[in-house]
Design a protein around this motif. Sequence first.
Motif, PDB file in Angstrom:
ATOM      1  N   ALA A  84       0.836  -1.205   0.000  1.00 43.34           N
ATOM      2  CA  ALA A  84       0.000   0.000   0.000  1.00 43.34           C
ATOM      3  C   ALA A  84       0.869   1.252   0.000  1.00 43.34           C
ATOM      4  O   ALA A  84       0.557   2.235  -0.685  1.00 43.34           O
ATOM      5  CB  ALA A  84      -0.929  -0.005   1.211  1.00 43.34           C
ATOM      6  N   VAL A  85       1.959   1.242   0.763  1.00 50.29           N
ATOM      7  CA  VAL A  85       2.849   2.397   0.800  1.00 50.29           C
ATOM      8  C   VAL A  85       3.501   2.614  -0.561  1.00 50.29           C
ATOM      9  O   VAL A  85       3.640   3.759  -1.016  1.00 50.29           O
ATOM     10  CB  VAL A  85       3.918   2.215   1.900  1.00 50.29           C
ATOM     11  CG1 VAL A  85       4.980   3.307   1.806  1.00 50.29           C
ATOM     12  CG2 VAL A  85       3.276   2.224   3.278  1.00 50.29           C
ATOM     13  N   ARG A  86       3.888   1.532  -1.229  1.00 49.88           N
ATOM     14  CA  ARG A  86       4.460   1.673  -2.575  1.00 49.88           C
ATOM     15  C   ARG A  86       3.443   2.259  -3.541  1.00 49.88           C
ATOM     16  O   ARG A  86       3.789   3.042  -4.436  1.00 49.88           O
ATOM     17  CB  ARG A  86       4.961   0.317  -3.088  1.00 49.88           C
ATOM     18  CG  ARG A  86       6.276  -0.141  -2.481  1.00 49.88           C
ATOM     19  CD  ARG A  86       6.872  -1.285  -3.280  1.00 49.88           C
ATOM     20  NE  ARG A  86       6.000  -2.450  -3.295  1.00 49.88           N
ATOM     21  CZ  ARG A  86       6.046  -3.421  -2.391  1.00 49.88           C
ATOM     22  NH1 ARG A  86       6.936  -3.366  -1.408  1.00 49.88           N
ATOM     23  NH2 ARG A  86       5.230  -4.454  -2.479  1.00 49.88           N
ATOM     24  N   TRP A  87       2.176   1.898  -3.371  1.00 48.30           N
ATOM     25  CA  TRP A  87       1.129   2.453  -4.231  1.00 48.30           C
ATOM     26  C   TRP A  87       0.993   3.949  -4.023  1.00 48.30           C
ATOM     27  O   TRP A  87       0.877   4.722  -4.974  1.00 48.30           O
ATOM     28  CB  TRP A  87      -0.196   1.751  -3.939  1.00 48.30           C
ATOM     29  CG  TRP A  87      -1.338   2.302  -4.735  1.00 48.30           C
ATOM     30  CD1 TRP A  87      -1.637   2.040  -6.040  1.00 48.30           C
ATOM     31  CD2 TRP A  87      -2.334   3.225  -4.273  1.00 48.30           C
ATOM     32  NE1 TRP A  87      -2.759   2.745  -6.423  1.00 48.30           N
ATOM     33  CE2 TRP A  87      -3.207   3.478  -5.363  1.00 48.30           C
ATOM     34  CE3 TRP A  87      -2.577   3.856  -3.057  1.00 48.30           C
ATOM     35  CZ2 TRP A  87      -4.304   4.340  -5.253  1.00 48.30           C
ATOM     36  CZ3 TRP A  87      -3.662   4.717  -2.942  1.00 48.30           C
ATOM     37  CH2 TRP A  87      -4.513   4.943  -4.037  1.00 48.30           C
ATOM     38  N   VAL A  88       1.032   4.397  -2.765  1.00 56.38           N
ATOM     39  CA  VAL A  88       0.943   5.822  -2.476  1.00 56.38           C
ATOM     40  C   VAL A  88       2.181   6.550  -2.985  1.00 56.38           C
ATOM     41  O   VAL A  88       2.095   7.667  -3.502  1.00 56.38           O
ATOM     42  CB  VAL A  88       0.770   6.056  -0.961  1.00 56.38           C
ATOM     43  CG1 VAL A  88       0.819   7.546  -0.629  1.00 56.38           C
ATOM     44  CG2 VAL A  88      -0.549   5.462  -0.471  1.00 56.38           C
TER      45      VAL A  88
END
Length: 230
Positions: A84-88
């Motif tokens: 999720a952090v990589r997506w953001v």
Amino acid sequence: MTADVLAAGWTDAGSIGYPVVFGGVLLGSIVPVVPTGAVVGAGAAVALTTDHLSLPVVLALAVLGAWLGDVVTFTICRFGGPAAVRWVARGQHAERIAEVREQFRRHGWQIVVVGRLLPAGRIPVLLAAGALAYPWRRLLPASFLAATAWASAYALLGVVSGGIFDSPLVATLIATLLVLAVGLVLNLVSQHRSRAATAPPDQLSAPEAGRGSAPKAGPDAAAPAVCERP
């Protein structure tokens, strides 16, 4: 006449006017595919030139949408896991995130406010806040203050446009162009300052470069912690 009918249909408070303002800002604050500043500016311009929208309500919905969007993004950065952090963080530079994280340690909530107002500054700030496990009791009021300042600034551009042009459609178009122009100028200024701050050492003059050598970064250089308390 047709333009006024189209504008009136878009700005009907009972159909899509207010939902467009709130939903557009909320969506654009989570998934940056909507020019949120243009949505606020256009809504403010229409509110000033017609009776279909209320300017205080437009401003309140813009603040609420921006604030909730930042809270959702922070929650993803803090609890969403690596994927999720990589997506953001997609499209963000690691050096920029590391720089913002270091500034966050020194300034805290002020960076939350400034990051909301600067182009491309919001996501690195929220990523840093999530990585540092920034306390909710500090983030929520700082984020609300940032959303209020941001929405007020872009609504002001719409008010200026609506005060000049009587046609809601023309005022909306001009407000959108003003918002995009201001964003472009701020982005250019930010890029210029970033390039100046990260100028490579080989740009030094020969006498200055010969006085000493800069320390080289090796594999043992300290990396920022993934999650630590500010």
